[in-house]
Design an enzyme around this catalytic site. Structure first.
Site, PDB file in Angstrom:
ATOM      1  N   LYS A 114      -8.663  28.608 -11.653  1.00  0.00           N
ATOM      2  CA  LYS A 114      -8.928  29.377 -10.423  1.00  0.00           C
ATOM      3  C   LYS A 114      -9.942  30.465 -10.763  1.00  0.00           C
ATOM      4  O   LYS A 114      -9.742  31.240 -11.710  1.00  0.00           O
ATOM      5  CB  LYS A 114      -7.628  29.975  -9.895  1.00  0.00           C
ATOM      6  CG  LYS A 114      -7.740  30.351  -8.455  1.00  0.00           C
ATOM      7  CD  LYS A 114      -6.462  30.350  -7.621  1.00  0.00           C
ATOM      8  CE  LYS A 114      -5.195  30.890  -8.135  1.00  0.00           C
ATOM      9  NZ  LYS A 114      -4.484  31.638  -7.065  1.00  0.00           N
TER      10      LYS A 114
HETATM   11  O1  G3P Z   1      -2.889  32.575  -4.044  1.00  0.00           O
HETATM   12  C1  G3P Z   1      -2.773  33.933  -3.682  1.00  0.00           C
HETATM   13  C2  G3P Z   1      -2.938  34.116  -2.222  1.00  0.00           C
HETATM   14  O2  G3P Z   1      -2.256  33.145  -1.543  1.00  0.00           O
HETATM   15  C3  G3P Z   1      -2.658  35.526  -1.821  1.00  0.00           C
HETATM   16  O3  G3P Z   1      -1.748  35.680  -0.792  1.00  0.00           O
HETATM   17  O4  G3P Z   1      -0.272  36.963   0.698  1.00  0.00           O
HETATM   18  O5  G3P Z   1      -1.240  38.081  -1.343  1.00  0.00           O
HETATM   19  O6  G3P Z   1      -2.683  37.545   0.582  1.00  0.00           O
HETATM   20  P1  G3P Z   1      -1.465  37.151  -0.173  1.00  0.00           P
END
Ligand code: G3P
Length: 221
Positions: free
Chosen positions: A86
């Site tokens: 990633k």
């Molecule tokens: O893979 C990480 C991404 O899904 C972040 O999610 O909820 O922290 O914006 P969030």
């Protein structure tokens, strides 16, 4: 649409995998830290996840420069055949993606917020692109509209390698519903969101009604 689990928690992965719905995992050192993990153990932890999951496991590189991301990408890719590196959608990330992809390493370009970023990620060789939805909602913008634009733009073109869109930063069943209607290839969700996807009040009501009817039959006998 396939489902990936956005977590570093092995119990969550085991449980969701037992439901037969987990096609992959996305994770990063922050998610590992949330369950008490240390950065130094992250590679070993990725190996544990890779053994549990029959599908791509995205592990985030923490480097900022192309050289650091490439070096980290090499180390991560060695951990298991299903590791996907990633990489953030930046200039340095694009350059690292170009090199890693040319070497046959699968890359997931993350922190993608726009159509141009997604097109550049695909051109650099990214196998997966992760537009973030919830982070737009955090700043009172429309994350689903941004995802729609990315999916439509990528569908407009042919690339010389497969490119799949991972709808990321999904916070609710509605986000997942919208991602599916748009045609995102994959939704990556935290375990808490995945659990919510299974339930519906009418399913619970249906079970209650069935139980009540069944009791009537039993009592009549
Ligand atoms: O893979 C990480 C991404 O899904 C972040 O999610 O909820 O922290 O914006 P969030």
């Amino acid at each position: 649409m396939r489902f990936f689990l956005d977590t570093a928690d092995l119990d969550e992965i085991r449980e969701a995998a037992s439901w037969g719905v987990v096609a992959g995992v996305t994770t990063n050192p922050s998610l590992y830290a949330r369950i008490g993990g240390k950065l130094a153990d992250f590679p070993e932890h990725i190996q544990r996840i890779c053994k549990l999951v029959d599908g791509p496991v995205s592990a985030e590189a923490t480097g900022v420069t192309r050289d650091d991301i490439i070096a980290e990408g090499h180390e991560l890719a060695k951990l298991a055949p299903n590791v996907v590196v990633k990489v953030p959608t930046t200039v340095e990330g694009l350059a690292a993606t170009k090199t890693l992809s040319a070497e046959g390493v699968n890359v997931n370009m993350t922190l993608c917020f726009s159509v141009p970023q997604a097109l550049l990620a695909a051109r650099a060789g990214a196998r997966y692109i992760s537009p973030f939805v919830g982070r737009f909602d955090d700043i009172s913008e429309d994350g689903i509209a941004a995802l729609t634009d990315v999916v439509s733009a990528i569908e407009n073109y042919k690339f010389d390698h497969p490119v799949e869109i991972i709808a990321a930063s999904l916070r609710s069943a509605n986000h997942v519903t919208q991602a599916a209607l748009i045609g995102a290839d994959i939704a990556t969700v935290p375990f808490g969101v995945l659990k919510k996807l299974v339930s519906h009040p009418l399913t619970d009501r249906g079970l209650e009604m069935f139980e009540a009817d069944w009791q009537k039959v039993v009592n009549a006998q």
